[in-house]
Design a protein around this motif. Structure first.
Motif, PDB file in Angstrom:
ATOM      1  N   CYS A   1       0.865  -1.175   0.000  1.00  0.00           N
ATOM      2  CA  CYS A   1       0.000   0.000   0.000  1.00  0.00           C
ATOM      3  C   CYS A   1       0.903   1.227   0.000  1.00  0.00           C
ATOM      4  CB  CYS A   1      -0.906   0.023   1.228  1.00  0.00           C
ATOM      5  SG  CYS A   1      -1.788   1.584   1.416  1.00  0.00           S
TER       6      CYS A   1
ATOM      7  N   CYS B   1      -6.351  -2.012   0.755  1.00  0.00           N
ATOM      8  CA  CYS B   1      -5.601  -1.960   2.007  1.00  0.00           C
ATOM      9  C   CYS B   1      -6.594  -2.023   3.158  1.00  0.00           C
ATOM     10  CB  CYS B   1      -4.775  -0.686   2.084  1.00  0.00           C
ATOM     11  SG  CYS B   1      -3.972  -0.517   3.687  1.00  0.00           S
TER      12      CYS B   1
ATOM     13  N   ARG C   1       0.309   4.059   1.136  1.00  0.00           N
ATOM     14  CA  ARG C   1       0.094   4.951   2.273  1.00  0.00           C
ATOM     15  C   ARG C   1       0.417   4.305   3.622  1.00  0.00           C
ATOM     16  NH1 ARG C   1      -5.401   6.789   2.666  1.00  0.00           N
ATOM     17  NH2 ARG C   1      -4.574   8.750   3.436  1.00  0.00           N
ATOM     18  N   CYS C   2       0.671   2.963   3.624  1.00  0.00           N
ATOM     19  CA  CYS C   2       0.886   2.260   4.892  1.00  0.00           C
ATOM     20  C   CYS C   2       2.112   1.358   4.805  1.00  0.00           C
ATOM     21  CB  CYS C   2      -0.302   1.357   5.230  1.00  0.00           C
ATOM     22  SG  CYS C   2      -1.878   2.193   5.305  1.00  0.00           S
TER      23      CYS C   2
ATOM     24  N   ASN D   1      -7.431   2.446   1.190  1.00  0.00           N
ATOM     25  CA  ASN D   1      -6.866   2.703  -0.137  1.00  0.00           C
ATOM     26  C   ASN D   1      -7.139   1.496  -1.044  1.00  0.00           C
ATOM     27  OD1 ASN D   1      -5.300   3.775  -2.152  1.00  0.00           O
ATOM     28  ND2 ASN D   1      -3.336   3.492  -1.079  1.00  0.00           N
TER      29      ASN D   1
ATOM     30  N   CYS E   1      -6.136   1.373   5.635  1.00  0.00           N
ATOM     31  CA  CYS E   1      -6.475   2.765   5.336  1.00  0.00           C
ATOM     32  C   CYS E   1      -7.610   2.878   4.323  1.00  0.00           C
ATOM     33  CB  CYS E   1      -5.258   3.510   4.823  1.00  0.00           C
ATOM     34  SG  CYS E   1      -4.756   3.008   3.172  1.00  0.00           S
TER      35      CYS E   1
HETATM   36 ZN    ZN Z   1      -3.041   1.482   3.446  1.00  0.00          ZN
END
Ligand code: ZN
Ligand code: ZN
Length: 765
Positions: A472, A490, A474-475, A495, A493
């Motif tokens: 991911c 994900c 963002r993570c 996403n 989050c």
């Molecule tokens: Zn994420």
């Protein structure tokens, strides 16, 4: 130093008293993240003699007007009178929050170190927070007129929305039954304008719903007769009604805890008192409420997160006015004012959903115990697998344990086998032996339940050419592959993106399985079960398969159906549901919880395994549980194999005591997160520095660890760090926080960083 501060304040008070010109001053909690309460003047036109604690008032605050709650009506202030503002109006005629709830919220604000005004606003139903009156909201319902019943939908021409509504009301289920706005909201979007048009045409009409609550049948169905263990538990609790005592009702699955609950509740209702029942989010099903209604012959109010604001307010009021005698609710129901509360009961007291994980991070269980103590009434904590904290309190003689060790009827506990899968080739998560056992149980016409606590098709997608993994963006986590939805998602989050057709790194085309899933999710197991058992019906229950409203309930009904052969799911399947035809439970992997960064993971794993195992063989037939593991020699798993939750807990106690972890100590976790990678670390370091300004003996009574990165350092695009405070004494922790938090709040750079305090954290993430 502190003494002199207090005495000067005192002098100031006296001075003020001497020369005040008698304005009426009240202290108000306003919904802002501020630790103080504010003084206001009640101006002359308002009759101040009617103002009481717990009433809502509209007050000016900066350039806003806010709805606050009156906490006291002291005629004193530490401020110059010309600096105080006038309140705008008093909203309530009688206190909206009674004294006992004020006492509870004040304690919570102090214990959880949370701004007082926010605690108050958290405790009120949304409509009251917005200033609506404390009155039942009776919304008119809609139904078809006789003309509406006869008219053809086609005659409405191109009025698409009106046709949709008419079709809906005409559907067999709905005819001539009044529909409340909340019901219509569930089925239709933006229906109000078109409904008005239909009303003008004489096709629908508004009616008053007969009652907001469905009251109980005239004659209650009698309870099953209790066995001697159950009777003993019920009698012991009944004998303590009217005084405070905390009972732990530890009953193995199928031992009939609910019968004990109901026997005691009946007695409380007969005494003219009310009962609060808290259950985990997932445990509150229409079936549970039905069951209570059937046996108790009482009006039951319900509070949970998927109700709308109107429904919530109405149920809240029914309890406050004692129109309903039992409230069944999730976590936040603990704030509901009762007219005459006689008993609090928490089912599945170990469940994580009783702890709020953001904002006001409270444990509904601990708050409930405090509430019962203040009210001098008993509280029951029920569970098949009580938390270590609760068992520790039993050992310390603070709580009284009552045990139910017999299964109801003739049912006996299932055999639990640990299946070593180290040297085995697993076909999509299933060993050959487990597959064989599934086949045998199905051939006997029984039902099989398979448990895997991982939804989706596979936890990661990989490129076999270059080793790319679906991270991911963002993570610090992987995208889960969802084959049916054709998405990568994900779970941390939210996403998501389409499944790539070529590798994002080496551009290899994914046509020939070069991009392949790694690992196992419920969706993948479902697919392979369908191949292995083509003539069997498989029902998958996880968050993905139960997204729509009502879908979980209907799937759980379907699960009991004789036509369903294999149940497959995540922990949604494990909790409290009764599947009488299940004789084999397969746990596809027990290893997730054994070696985790969170010291509570093994406790949770054990509770979950015993809960899932408890689904097997609950009636006449003996059940069997197979646990696939790569660590069959693990002592914790061996305890579980012998159904020995007490031994399991004993081993965990030893571990925790050696490491001085809870329940042998208490924790406070200070978390910080920001988009900027350095900011949270810097804030926490600065925060730690500020302890130099606090008296050394207060700081030294607490161990402070960190700051260090959170186990998942990056989540939803934010970097997360934390600092752990540990002490064997709660008061030492509280004392430190009392001096420390104001210092952190005055740090210059804190605005860039979101930070929070978690007292008694349940998760270290
Ligand atoms: Zn994420
Ligand atoms: Zn690649």
């Amino acid at each position: 130093m502190q003494d002199s501060l207090f005495s000067s304040e005192h002098q100031q008070d006296n001075n003020l008293k001497g020369n005040q010109t008698n304005p009426f001053i009240i202290q108000v909690a306003v919904p802002k993240p501020l630790r103080q309460i504010f003084d206001y003047i009640v101006p002359a036109p308002i009759n101040n003699s009617t103002i009481q604690m717990g009433m809502r008032v509209l007050v000016p605050f900066g350039r806003q007007q806010l709805i606050g709650v009156v906490l006291s009506t002291h005629q004193e202030t530490n401020f110059a009178l010309h600096k105080l503002k006038n309140i705008v109006e008093v909203i309530d005629h009688t206190p909206c929050i009674p004294d006992d709830i004020i006492e509870l919220l004040t304690w919570m604000s102090r214990y959880y170190q949370h701004p007082i005004g926010e605690v108050y606003s958290h405790a009120l139903p949304a409509l009251l927070r917005q200033g609506k009156p404390t009155e039942l909201v009776v919304e008119n319902a809609w139904q078809l007129t006789v003309q509406g019943l006869r008219v053809e939908t086609e005659s409405l021409g191109r009025a698409v929305k009106q046709r949709l509504i008419l079709d809906y009301l005409k559907s067999a289920m709905a005819q001539r039954i009044p529909h409340t706005p909340s019901q219509l909201n569930q089925a239709l979007d933006n229906w109000r304008d078109s409904m008005k048009r239909l009303e003008e045409k004489g096709l629908v009409e508004q009616v008053q719903p007969s009652s907001i609550f469905t009251s109980a049948p005239a004659i209650a169905e009698p309870l099953h007769p209790l066995n001697s263990e159950q009777q003993h538990a019920a009698d012991t609790i009944r004998a303590s009604l009217g005084k405070h005592q905390t009972f732990v009702l530890e009953g193995i699955t199928g031992s009939g805890k609910t019968e004990v609950y109901m026997q005691v509740i009946l007695e409380v209702i007969q005494r003219g008192q009310q009962v609060l029942v808290l259950v985990p989010e997932i445990g509150l099903t229409p079936q549970l409420v039905e069951r209570f209604k059937r046996h108790l012959n009482a009006t039951i109010a319900v509070l949970h997160s998927s109700m709308n604001d109107t429904e919530r307010l109405n149920n809240w009021l029914a309890i406050k006015s004692a129109d309903a005698s039992v409230l069944i609710g999730t976590r936040s129901a603990i704030f509901t004012p009762f007219k005459n509360l006689g008993l609090v009961l928490i089912d599945e007291e170990h469940d994580l959903s009783l702890k709020q994980q953001d904002g006001l991070r409270y444990s509904a269980r601990d708050v409930a115990i405090m509430r019962a103590r203040n009210a001098e009434i008993p509280i029951i904590l029920g569970s098949a697998t009580p938390s270590l904290e609760t068992l520790y309190n039993v050992e310390q003689n603070r709580f009284t344990k009552l045990e139910l060790n017999k299964r109801a009827g003739d049912a006996i506990l299932p055999d639990i086998h640990l299946l070593d899968v180290r040297s085995q080739k697993l076909e999509n998560g299933l060993s050959a032996q487990l597959t064989q056992r599934i086949r045998e149980h199905l051939e006997r016409g029984n039902q099989v339940l398979l448990f895997l606590n991982r939804r989706g098709f596979a936890p990661v997608l990989m490129c076999y050419e270059c080793g790319w993994l679906s991270h991911c963006s963002r993570c610090d986590a992987f995208f889960t592959l969802h084959q049916k939805a054709q998405r990568l998602r994900c779970h941390h989050c939210g996403n998501e993106q389409p499944i790539p057709t070529q590798c994002p790194d080496c551009k290899t085309n994914g046509l020939h399985n070069e991009l392949s899933p790694v690992g196992m999710g419920t969706e993948r197991v479902e697919e392979s079960l369908a191949e292995l058992f083509p003539d069997k019906t498989i029902l998958r229950i996880d968050r993905d398969s139960t997204r729509k409203k009502g879908e979980l309930e209907s799937k759980l009904e379907q699960a009991k159906d004789a036509k369903t052969d294999i149940l497959l799911g995540t922990q949604m399947l494990a909790k409290g549901h009764h599947f009488p035809r299940v004789t084999l439970v397969g746990i596809l992997s027990a290893d997730q919880g054994l070696y985790s960064a969170d010291f509570r993971a093994s406790e949770r794993m054990g509770q979950l395994i015993l809960q899932v195992a408890g689904r097997a063989g609950r009636e006449k037939q003996r059940g069997e549980v197979i646990i696939q593991t790569c660590h069959p020699e693990d002592p914790l798993l061996e305890d579980l194999q012998h159904h020995s939750y007490p031994d399991f807990c004993k081993d965990l106690f030893t571990e925790r005591e050696q490491a001085a972890l809870p329940p042998f100590s208490y924790h406070v976790l200070i978390r910080a997160e920001a988009i900027d990678e350095m900011a949270p670390m810097e804030l926490l370091q600065a925060a730690r520095q500020t302890t130099n300004n606090i008296e050394a003996s207060i700081v030294e009574a607490v161990e402070i660890y960190g700051p260090f990165p959170a186990p998942m350092t990056r989540r939803a695009g934010r970097y997360r760090y934390q600092m752990l405070c540990q002490s064997t004494n709660r008061n030492s922790l509280q004392k430190l926080l009392h001096y420390w938090l104001p210092l952190i709040e005055s740090l210059p750079n804190r605005k860039k960083v979101k930070w929070s305090v978690d007292v008694d954290p349940q998760e270290m993430y």
